[in-house]
Write a protein that holds these residues in place. Structure first.
Motif, short mmCIF file in Angstrom:
data_model
loop_
_atom_site.label_atom_id
_atom_site.label_comp_id
_atom_site.label_asym_id
_atom_site.label_seq_id
_atom_site.Cartn_x
_atom_site.Cartn_y
_atom_site.Cartn_z
N SER A 186 0.89 -1.18 0.13
CA SER A 186 0.11 -0.14 0.00
C SER A 186 0.91 1.19 -0.11
O SER A 186 0.73 2.21 -0.83
CB SER A 186 -0.94 -0.20 1.20
N ALA A 187 1.99 1.11 0.88
CA ALA A 187 2.88 2.35 0.87
C ALA A 187 3.31 2.71 -0.52
O ALA A 187 3.53 3.75 -0.96
CB ALA A 187 4.00 2.23 2.01
N TYR A 188 4.13 1.46 -1.17
CA TYR A 188 4.58 1.65 -2.36
C TYR A 188 3.53 2.22 -3.52
O TYR A 188 3.92 3.19 -4.19
CB TYR A 188 5.01 0.41 -2.96
N ARG A 191 2.83 5.89 -2.96
CA ARG A 191 4.01 6.82 -3.56
C ARG A 191 4.11 6.87 -4.83
O ARG A 191 4.43 8.18 -5.42
CB ARG A 191 5.31 6.16 -2.83
N LEU A 192 3.86 5.79 -5.58
CA LEU A 192 3.85 5.87 -6.94
C LEU A 192 2.69 6.85 -7.44
O LEU A 192 2.97 7.69 -8.38
CB LEU A 192 3.79 4.51 -7.52
N ALA A 193 1.31 6.54 -7.08
CA ALA A 193 0.28 7.45 -7.26
C ALA A 193 0.73 9.19 -7.05
O ALA A 193 0.32 9.76 -8.18
CB ALA A 193 -0.96 7.09 -6.71
N ALA A 194 1.15 9.04 -6.02
CA ALA A 194 1.57 10.72 -5.62
C ALA A 194 2.68 11.07 -6.53
O ALA A 194 2.64 12.23 -6.97
CB ALA A 194 2.05 10.90 -4.18
N ARG A 195 3.36 10.33 -6.88
CA ARG A 195 4.48 10.63 -7.97
C ARG A 195 3.98 10.97 -9.24
O ARG A 195 4.27 12.09 -10.17
CB ARG A 195 5.78 9.84 -8.19
N ALA A 196 2.72 10.22 -9.71
CA ALA A 196 2.29 10.43 -11.03
C ALA A 196 1.47 11.77 -10.84
O ALA A 196 1.63 12.59 -11.96
CB ALA A 196 1.12 9.29 -11.10
N GLU A 197 0.81 12.36 -9.70
CA GLU A 197 0.17 13.30 -9.72
C GLU A 197 1.05 14.62 -9.98
O GLU A 197 0.92 15.67 -10.58
CB GLU A 197 -0.78 13.50 -8.39
N ARG A 198 2.41 14.50 -9.20
CA ARG A 198 3.29 15.62 -9.45
C ARG A 198 3.98 15.78 -10.99
O ARG A 198 3.85 16.94 -11.05
CB ARG A 198 4.50 15.20 -8.35
N GLU A 199 3.81 14.59 -11.55
CA GLU A 199 4.67 14.79 -12.73
C GLU A 199 3.56 14.85 -13.86
O GLU A 199 4.18 15.18 -15.15
CB GLU A 199 5.31 13.35 -13.18
N HIS A 290 7.49 -10.57 -8.63
CA HIS A 290 8.52 -9.68 -8.26
C HIS A 290 8.54 -9.17 -6.94
O HIS A 290 7.20 -9.32 -6.01
CB HIS A 290 8.12 -8.40 -8.97
N ARG A 291 9.85 -8.81 -6.51
CA ARG A 291 9.90 -8.35 -5.22
C ARG A 291 10.02 -6.79 -5.29
O ARG A 291 10.47 -6.15 -6.26
CB ARG A 291 11.51 -8.99 -4.52
N LEU A 292 9.15 -6.18 -4.46
CA LEU A 292 9.22 -4.92 -4.43
C LEU A 292 10.48 -4.15 -3.92
O LEU A 292 11.54 -4.82 -3.47
CB LEU A 292 8.27 -4.21 -3.49
N PRO A 293 11.05 -3.10 -4.78
CA PRO A 293 12.27 -2.35 -4.43
C PRO A 293 12.64 -2.18 -2.96
O PRO A 293 11.80 -2.14 -2.10
CB PRO A 293 12.19 -1.07 -5.10
N THR A 294 13.94 -2.56 -2.56
CA THR A 294 14.33 -2.32 -1.09
C THR A 294 13.87 -1.08 -0.52
O THR A 294 13.56 -1.04 0.66
CB THR A 294 15.76 -2.72 -1.01
N ALA A 295 14.11 -0.06 -1.58
CA ALA A 295 13.77 1.30 -0.83
C ALA A 295 11.98 1.53 -0.44
O ALA A 295 11.71 2.19 0.32
CB ALA A 295 13.94 2.22 -1.94
N ALA A 296 11.31 0.35 -1.26
CA ALA A 296 9.85 0.50 -0.91
C ALA A 296 9.66 -0.08 0.54
O ALA A 296 8.55 0.01 1.09
CB ALA A 296 9.11 -0.07 -1.99
#
Length: 296
Positions: A186-188, A191-199, A290-296
């Motif tokens: 959910s957190a990942y 963040r991805l959706a928020a980035r889409a709104e910014r970009e 897939h494994r979520l990125p470590t940063a996520a």
């Protein structure tokens, strides 16, 4: 008495087969035929997942109601799982893992909704989902543009996305995951959706404020919450026509961005399955998890 049918050794009473469920005259019998024919590709996406019902027994124009509990009169041979509802409470939900169970559920006239986790691992998601919902005058073309952007960003993180229609106006993007805590997914996704709104500020939105939605595509990331569900691949929807949440190719998404229609009905989907097989089959293959990125 409704006619009794033998389905893979189970006796089912299938009722009101001539009843029109959709304004175009599609009957309950035709809907049940769709599910029986589509079962080989539908059932793998339901297997092991606790089912939620969005029922429309009086047709798409009638009353609808959402239910998670096991319906009264459920046959003893239908699989039932005990799943957590809160930290202190559990509930019992149906799991559709064979053709007789599917046809029993289809006879109730219901959309089929499932969480991103399996009943034997509650709260550990093996899928990520992003629900793209356009606010008029935005439509499917804008959803396809956002889907393309999301696909590229997911690929940057080593994640492969598979598209399908929602069965309504929007699209769903799904990613197969190694089992991961739902809160992490959910957190990942947020963040991805928020980035889409910014970009993509003129096109994408991740905030749930309905006043902001006109002309934009709302990226609903909340369906990754362990308590939420999503329309399963191939489920029919309670809409103005017998549309289906239909898997797509990315070539079709590109065509949709150029203005092609992407609404598929039960008869269309049966033809598509004959031609393509299950376009969402990679979601079921371990090598695509897939494994979520470590940063996520």
């Amino acid at each position: 008495m409704p006619p009794v049918t033998n389905v893979a050794g189970r006796r089912l009473a299938l009722s009101n087969l001539e009843k029109a469920l959709y304004p175009d005259g599609t009957t309950k019998g035709e809907l049940l035929h769709y599910y029986a024919t589509c079962a080989p590709v539908l059932l793998p996406h339901l297997a092991g997942r606790p089912l939620s019902f969005l029922r429309y027994p009086d047709g798409a124009r009638g009353e609808t109601f959402f239910a998670k509990n096991v319906p009264p009169g459920t046959p003893e041979w239908v699989t039932v799982a005990e799943v957590p509802r809160t930290r202190r409470m559990t509930g019992r939900q149906v799991v559709l893992d064979d053709l007789p169970s599917l046809m029993w559920a289809a006879n109730l006239v219901t959309e089929l909704h499932v969480p991103q986790w399996r009943a034997d691992a509650p709260g550990r998601a093996d899928r990520l989902v992003l629900d793209l919902d356009p606010g008029a005058p935005a439509g499917v073309a804008q959803c396809c543009a956002v889907a393309r952007w999301l696909r590229e960003r997911l690929a940057d993180d080593g994640l492969e996305a598979w598209p399908k229609t929602s069965g309504g106006k929007g699209l769903h993007l799904m990613v197969a995951l190694e089992p991961t805590p739902s809160e992490t997914v959910s957190a990942y996704a947020k963040r991805l959706a928020a980035r889409a709104e910014r970009e993509l500020p003129e096109l994408a939105l991740h905030r749930m404020d309905r006043g902001l939605r006109p002309g934009k595509v709302f990226i609903d990331h909340s369906q990754n919450n362990a308590a939420k569900t999503t329309a399963a691949p191939y489920t029919a929807r309670a809409r103005s026509a017998p549309t289906v949440s239909a898997p797509l190719t990315w070539e079709e998404v590109a065509a949709g961005e150029r203005g092609a229609r992407l609404d598929f009905r039960i008869t269309d989907v049966l033809e598509r399955v004959e031609r393509h097989g299950d376009l969402c089959a990679p979601l079921l293959a371990p090598e695509h998890a897939h494994r979520l990125p470590t940063a996520a």
